[in-house]
Write a protein that holds these residues in place. Structure first.
Motif, PDB file in Angstrom:
ATOM      1  N   TRP A 418      88.711  78.875  97.128  1.00  0.00           N
ATOM      2  CA  TRP A 418      89.258  80.176  97.504  1.00  0.00           C
ATOM      3  C   TRP A 418      88.612  80.727  98.769  1.00  0.00           C
ATOM      4  CZ3 TRP A 418      93.606  81.312  95.220  1.00  0.00           C
ATOM      5  CH2 TRP A 418      93.867  80.788  93.956  1.00  0.00           C
ATOM      6  N   ILE A 419      87.417  80.247  99.083  1.00  0.00           N
ATOM      7  CA  ILE A 419      86.745  80.741 100.285  1.00  0.00           C
ATOM      8  C   ILE A 419      87.529  80.391 101.545  1.00  0.00           C
ATOM      9  CG2 ILE A 419      85.312  78.680 100.618  1.00  0.00           C
ATOM     10  CD1 ILE A 419      83.069  80.565 101.540  1.00  0.00           C
ATOM     11  N   LEU A 420      88.309  79.289 101.486  1.00  0.00           N
ATOM     12  CA  LEU A 420      89.104  78.901 102.648  1.00  0.00           C
ATOM     13  C   LEU A 420      90.181  79.930 102.968  1.00  0.00           C
ATOM     14  CD1 LEU A 420      89.539  75.038 102.349  1.00  0.00           C
ATOM     15  CD2 LEU A 420      88.442  76.304 104.185  1.00  0.00           C
ATOM     16  N   PHE A 421      90.695  80.609 101.943  1.00  0.00           N
ATOM     17  CA  PHE A 421      91.671  81.666 102.204  1.00  0.00           C
ATOM     18  C   PHE A 421      91.027  82.797 103.009  1.00  0.00           C
ATOM     19  CE2 PHE A 421      93.443  79.770  98.239  1.00  0.00           C
ATOM     20  CZ  PHE A 421      94.618  79.289  98.799  1.00  0.00           C
ATOM     21  N   GLY A 422      89.774  83.097 102.682  1.00  0.00           N
ATOM     22  CA  GLY A 422      89.035  84.091 103.465  1.00  0.00           C
ATOM     23  C   GLY A 422      88.814  83.625 104.890  1.00  0.00           C
ATOM     24  N   ILE A 423      88.570  82.318 105.056  1.00  0.00           N
ATOM     25  CA  ILE A 423      88.391  81.762 106.403  1.00  0.00           C
ATOM     26  C   ILE A 423      89.676  81.900 107.216  1.00  0.00           C
ATOM     27  CG2 ILE A 423      88.088  79.584 107.651  1.00  0.00           C
ATOM     28  CD1 ILE A 423      86.033  78.799 105.506  1.00  0.00           C
ATOM     29  N   PHE A 424      90.828  81.662 106.581  1.00  0.00           N
ATOM     30  CA  PHE A 424      92.102  81.803 107.290  1.00  0.00           C
ATOM     31  C   PHE A 424      92.359  83.258 107.679  1.00  0.00           C
ATOM     32  CE2 PHE A 424      93.435  77.891 104.724  1.00  0.00           C
ATOM     33  CZ  PHE A 424      93.078  77.040 105.757  1.00  0.00           C
ATOM     34  N   VAL A 425      91.987  84.182 106.800  1.00  0.00           N
ATOM     35  CA  VAL A 425      92.134  85.611 107.131  1.00  0.00           C
ATOM     36  C   VAL A 425      91.228  85.973 108.297  1.00  0.00           C
ATOM     37  CG1 VAL A 425      91.772  87.957 106.284  1.00  0.00           C
ATOM     38  CG2 VAL A 425      92.853  86.250 104.806  1.00  0.00           C
ATOM     39  N   LEU A 426      89.996  85.443 108.289  1.00  0.00           N
ATOM     40  CA  LEU A 426      89.071  85.688 109.397  1.00  0.00           C
ATOM     41  C   LEU A 426      89.624  85.098 110.697  1.00  0.00           C
ATOM     42  CD1 LEU A 426      86.368  86.709 110.447  1.00  0.00           C
ATOM     43  CD2 LEU A 426      85.319  84.561 109.692  1.00  0.00           C
ATOM     44  N   ASN A 427      90.255  83.928 110.600  1.00  0.00           N
ATOM     45  CA  ASN A 427      90.907  83.323 111.760  1.00  0.00           C
ATOM     46  C   ASN A 427      91.957  84.274 112.329  1.00  0.00           C
ATOM     47  OD1 ASN A 427      93.322  81.796 112.939  1.00  0.00           O
ATOM     48  ND2 ASN A 427      91.802  80.167 112.902  1.00  0.00           N
ATOM     49  N   GLY A 428      92.756  84.880 111.441  1.00  0.00           N
ATOM     50  CA  GLY A 428      93.779  85.822 111.893  1.00  0.00           C
ATOM     51  C   GLY A 428      93.183  87.039 112.564  1.00  0.00           C
ATOM     52  N   LEU A 429      92.095  87.559 112.002  1.00  0.00           N
ATOM     53  CA  LEU A 429      91.446  88.732 112.609  1.00  0.00           C
ATOM     54  C   LEU A 429      90.903  88.402 113.999  1.00  0.00           C
ATOM     55  CD1 LEU A 429      89.545  90.150 109.497  1.00  0.00           C
ATOM     56  CD2 LEU A 429      91.636  91.035 110.543  1.00  0.00           C
ATOM     57  N   LEU A 430      90.330  87.194 114.151  1.00  0.00           N
ATOM     58  CA  LEU A 430      89.822  86.791 115.468  1.00  0.00           C
ATOM     59  C   LEU A 430      90.969  86.567 116.458  1.00  0.00           C
ATOM     60  CD1 LEU A 430      86.979  84.303 114.427  1.00  0.00           C
ATOM     61  CD2 LEU A 430      86.721  86.593 115.380  1.00  0.00           C
ATOM     62  N   THR A 431      92.142  86.160 115.958  1.00  0.00           N
ATOM     63  CA  THR A 431      93.295  85.979 116.844  1.00  0.00           C
ATOM     64  C   THR A 431      93.719  87.302 117.468  1.00  0.00           C
ATOM     65  OG1 THR A 431      94.023  84.139 115.448  1.00  0.00           O
ATOM     66  CG2 THR A 431      95.629  85.017 116.987  1.00  0.00           C
TER      67      THR A 431
END
Length: 678
Positions: A418-431
């Motif tokens: 589930w931590i990978l979902f948080g990583i994808f959200v963080l990716n979106g925020l950095l975008t």
């Protein structure tokens, strides 16, 4: 001399492109891991798709991260605690006892032998009680090490004595003595007792660190020639551990030797091929970008930035590789250039990164799909909501893609990370950082984005406000031209926002002498009536030069200044040229010709047509549909015959579409209807 300088500039520009290409290849290869690349792709729980694999070299069987963590946790849970023994405390207590007993003996008549027995009993009790010391807090461990006189003694739980236990032990030792009635020796000792054994954190941590450092990273050896896995066998258990260890050995910096040169050569060839494809694509399909070294540098800088960020993440924490917002690359390139170039560069960058990331197929698939979604959804970034919507869709694609891959690999949802979902959200925020990054790039590379164009299109801006005050007729003309040009640009797929801004500013040079331009003349007095045609032509022509100077003074972007420079191309100031011919037979055309250059893009060509048509439409007395149709055809045909569009990447079909749009818009402006036959 001029040709020589042209050749020098030409070869200098070409030399810079070669330098940019070679420097990019070298830097990317430098960023790459220094080990080799394991040539097999495998996943736990999936069948081995290749032929039987035998160990090509001797290698160590490495422990997995989970095994190492379990061993480390076991050592930490069973660590040895060290306690230090302070010998000064019992010595000081003995001195205090001696002092108090001497005072008591001086006040009472007690025989010498009795005094010695009392003193010996008290000191003996102290020695007994402090044999293993008094603990400040009783340890929770069953066994500890007590450091006393530079020796580490092992103590069991039955040897722990805290202050309360020590006082009880003291009373038990002394209450039974026959001199307790004369001297309260037990009370004196219990009052003076203090802890002298303390937890030694520094020594405990050092011992723990020594234990952890002795953890072996391997658990055996695999000899060369040993079968690791057979074709069709499921990758799991011991064979998965052996494959993982072999892959680590291949990609390790330690296993290089003589192979390092060949590994480096292989990486260099592959990266050079990828970047060569990019150069060829830009040269063939985007020649205007290829000629501009600044834009080429910008593109390669962004590629290097993404490669550097990703390789650093792989080297330090490869499980977080999706934190790097790779979709910023197509987002920014589409904003400054076009969608096709943005996607092409993104795909090539992902292919380069496929050499270094784990699970390269999964990574390449997800990043390419995310890049396509970025290109399809990211538009009109000057509207704040659009970027958030686009980033939300990109994040959703990452999550869905990972979810699908996990189901394929594991066949269930039990071990989903589930931590990978948080990583994808963080990716979106950095975008989302694309917005300030676009502004930074504009300042560094001198580029212009839709956000800046939107700001420039504001008619309340300082320069346009000044134009509306000094030359209201020209301002109104510019608005009309902007509407015509924007509509035409939308029809043929040109940059409508850019051409609109260019149209708004194309005549700002008229502010210096507004009365010399007919649209600003509010009376029947025409100042040109008092001037010779050549001088009048010079004033008209100079509005281009003065417009460029005014634009630069107000720090307008170069792409906007291009519209000022090219909106008349190299056409004649025909009215005054004809008047001069009436005065003299031989007239020098150059005195009546705009300095140029001619339009060199679709947008500048559209502006030239729109400007000429809108200005000429003011001279129509009783406009009809047929009249508008004829004069639009005449004006544009005249520009084409004067070779004004030979450098613009606009086709004859697109020119025809522009003419139709201009006719339709002018018909609407004059409220005309097509006259149908009776």
């Amino acid at each position: 001399m001029g040709n020589t300088l042209d050749n020098v500039y030409k070869y200098q520009s070409l030399a810079y492109k070669y330098f940019l290409y070679l420097a990019s290849v070298v830097l990317i290869v430098f960023f790459f891991p220094k080990g080799g690349k394991f040539k097999y792709e495998f996943q736990k729980g999936k069948p081995w798709q290749y032929e039987n694999l035998y160990a090509p070299i001797d290698f160590s069987l490495k422990k997995t991260a989970e095994e190492l963590e379990e061993e480390r946790k076991s050592i930490e849970d069973n660590k040895t605690n060290f306690y230090s023994y302070d010998a000064t405390v019992p010595a000081e207590i003995k001195q205090s006892i001696e002092a108090e007993l001497s005072q008591i003996f001086g006040q009472r008549e007690i025989g010498r032998s009795t005094q010695n027995r009392i003193r010996n009993s008290a000191l003996g009790a102290i020695d007994s009680i402090y044999a293993f010391g008094i603990f400040q807090e009783s340890p929770s461990s069953d066994a500890i090490f007590l450091v006393k006189n530079n020796e580490a003694l092992t103590l069991g739980s039955n040897s722990y004595t805290n202050l309360s236990d020590a006082k009880q032990k003291t009373r038990a030792l002394l209450n039974s003595t026959n001199f307790q009635r004369d001297i309260p020796l037990a009370s004196i000792l219990t009052r003076l007792l203090e802890p002298n054994v303390f937890y030694d954190k520094a020594l405990t941590d050092k011992a723990l660190a020594d234990e952890l450092s002795r953890i072996s990273l391997t658990r055996g050896e695999v000899s060369e020639g040993t079968q690791i896995i057979a074709k069709g066998e499921v990758v799991e258990g011991d064979n998965h551990k052996m494959l993982f260890s072999l892959k680590e050995e291949y990609e390790s910096e330690l296993w290089r030797g003589d192979n390092y040169f060949y590994i480096l050569l292989g990486y260099t060839i592959l990266v050079a091929l990828v970047l060569m494809m990019l150069f060829l694509f830009i040269k063939r399909y985007r020649p205007e970008i290829f000629k501009n070294n600044n834009k080429l540098t910008f593109i390669f800088f962004n590629i290097l930035l993404m490669v550097l960020a990703t390789t650093l993440m792989v080297k330090n924490q490869e499980s977080y590789v999706y934190v790097v917002p790779l979709c910023i690359l197509p987002l920014i390139l589409k904003n400054f250039f076009d969608a096709r170039l943005g996607l092409f560069v993104h795909v090539l960058t992902v292919l380069i990164l496929g050499f270094v990331v784990p699970n390269s197929f999964e990574y390449i698939f997800l990043q390419i799909i995310a890049g396509i979604v970025t290109i399809l959804t990211a538009s009109e970034l000057y509207k704040r909501a659009n970027l958030f919507i686009s980033v939300g869709q990109i994040t959703l694609i990452y999550i869905l893609g990972y979810f699908a891959f996990h189901i394929i690999h594991e066949g269930n949802l039990e071990s989903i990370e589930w931590i990978l979902f948080g990583i994808f959200v963080l990716n979106g925020l950095l975008t989302l950082f694309a917005q300030p990054l676009i502004y930074i790039y504009e300042k560094i590379f001198g580029l212009i984005s839709d956000v800046s164009l939107l700001e420039l299109s504001d008619t309340n801006s300082k320069l346009l406000k000044e134009l509306s005050n000094k030359a209201p007729g020209t301002f109104h003309h510019s608005l009309q031209v902007a509407n015509l040009a924007e509509a035409a640009a939308n029809e043929i797929g040109a940059n409508a926002m850019l051409v609109r801004v260019g149209a708004l500013y194309h005549d700002i040079g008229k502010m210096n002498n507004p009365a010399y331009f007919t649209e600003n003349q509010t009376t029947n007095i025409n100042p040109h009536d008092d001037l010779p045609p050549k001088e009048s032509a010079k004033i008209i022509i100079d509005h281009v030069i003065e417009g460029i100077e005014t634009a630069r003074k107000n720090k307008l972007p170069d792409r906007v200044i291009d519209f000022i420079r090219t909106h008349h191309g190299t056409t004649l100031v025909f009215y005054f040229f004809k008047k001069q011919q009436e005065l003299e037979a031989s007239v020098n055309e150059e005195d009546f010709r705009y300095p140029g250059p001619i339009p060199f893009s679709k947008e500048t060509a559209i502006l030239m047509m729109s400007d000429a048509v809108e200005a000429a439409s003011k001279s129509l007395k009783n406009p009809t549909y047929q009249l508008i149709d004829g004069f639009v055809e005449k004006i544009v045909e005249g520009q084409m015959q004067a070779n004004q569009f030979v450098n613009a990447n606009i086709t004859l079909k697109e020119i025809e579409i522009v003419k139709k749009v201009l006719k339709r818009k002018l018909t609407n402006i004059y409220h005309l209807r097509v006259e149908y036959p009776e």
